[in-house]
Design an enzyme around this catalytic site. Structure first.
Site, PDB file in Angstrom:
ATOM      1  CB  CYS A   1      -1.045   4.039 -18.842  1.00  0.00           C
ATOM      2  SG  CYS A   1       0.211   4.178 -17.559  1.00  0.00           S
TER       3      CYS A   1
ATOM      4  CB  CYS B   1      -0.923   1.716 -15.970  1.00  0.00           C
ATOM      5  SG  CYS B   1      -0.716   3.487 -15.770  1.00  0.00           S
ATOM      6  CG  ASP B   2      -2.889  -0.993 -18.067  1.00  0.00           C
ATOM      7  OD1 ASP B   2      -3.033  -1.182 -16.849  1.00  0.00           O
ATOM      8  OD2 ASP B   2      -3.574  -0.177 -18.704  1.00  0.00           O
TER       9      ASP B   2
END
Length: 302
Positions: free
Chosen positions: A132, A135-136
């Site tokens: 992701c 997300c990261d």
């Protein structure tokens, strides 16, 4: 064992749509989610082809859908589904919290990303390897990153990561990409993205965290090692159907086979969204599936 009329498994676009349609039809759907509501929408940088929005962040669209759930007084119940089976004329849904006896179930559990299954991959999961970008990606800001894959997901996330990475590599096993031409043109037109084809990853390297990635040229078998701090894998997905007891409703890839009413071969078990056998997996087709499944369940229960 608790009795319910209808259970919906999964709160992505298909499950949310089905829940809203059922509630407005006078039924009380019991919506189950094991992870984050919104499905893959919550991890998608930008959506440019959903009617009503010229462009919208995936998490923003997911929030709007969840807000609609709340306005329709539909709660999300966070449970993990362990088994779905049919006994006599009832569907039994076993979860981490309870067992439910229901008249109908809509499986909208989506898909899970595939792994590469190469050397040291498991060692660096969450230590440099992610599925992701939204997300990261921020964890590796101004550091070298790589995206592995050649479809729309990989290309779309590249457009997001190019503003964070220094540099950003796209690694694909073929010279041709599967993604839409419009997105591909944007990727190729960016001087912040380095395209490496035809290469395959063969090993992750590092001490405590990821430090580099070894690639092999598909044509001449020559190997090259590039420094990376974050790698994002977009090499396909598998359907979340391990909990389905009767495998006769699944095809060889594990997708649920349904008819035009979204009903499987087992009466009372319906499915919608990415989890079904279909040619096009988009937000708009998932919402379509969810609406059809809900109306079909309503008619089935009559």
């Amino acid at each position: 064992m608790t009795n319910k009329k209808v259970i919906i498994i999964g709160s992505g676009p298909a499950g949310i749509t089905a829940s809203i349609y059922l509630k407005r039809s006078g039924l009380e759907p019991y919506l189950i989610e094991s992870n984050m509501p919104g499905g893959k929408l919550s991890f998608t940088y930008k959506i440019d082809n959903y009617p009503g929005f010229n462009s919208i962040n995936g998490s923003d669209l997911a929030f709007k859908m969840m807000d609609q759930l709340a306005k329709n007084q539909i709660d999300i119940h966070y449970e993990t589904v362990i088994n779905v089976s049919k006994k006599n004329d009832k569907i039994i849904v076993k979860t981490s919290m309870d067992s439910y006896k229901v008249d109908a179930v809509i499986i909208a559990s989506g898909m899970t990303e595939k792994k590469l299954n190469i050397k040291s991959e498991d060692k660096f999961l969450a230590k440099g390897i992610s599925f992701c970008a939204i997300c990261d990606g921020g964890f590796y800001k101004n550091q070298p990153m790589a995206i592995i894959g050649g479809g729309n997901s990989a290309l779309e996330e590249a457009l997001y990561l190019k503003e964070l990475a220094n540099p950003l590599y796209i690694i694909h096993r073929r010279n041709e990409f599967r993604g839409d031409k419009l997105i591909l043109d944007q990727v190729k037109g960016s001087d912040k993205i380095k395209i490496m084809t035809p290469y395959i990853p063969i090993e992750f390297k590092g001490e405590e965290v990821l430090e580099s990635l070894v690639l092999e040229n598909v044509d001449n078998k020559e190997q090259v090692e590039i420094k990376v701090k974050g790698v994002f894998e977009y090499v396909g997905s598998v359907p979340n159907t391990a909990f389905v007891s009767d495998k006769k409703i699944l095809n060889e890839q594990g997708f649920i086979e349904v008819n035009e009413k979204m009903m499987s071969k087992i009466p009372g078990i319906f499915a919608a969204g990415d989890v079904i056998k279909k040619d096009l997996r988009q937000v708009v087709t998932a919402t379509n599936d969810g609406a059809i499944a809900a109306i079909s369940v309503k008619n089935f229960l009559k």
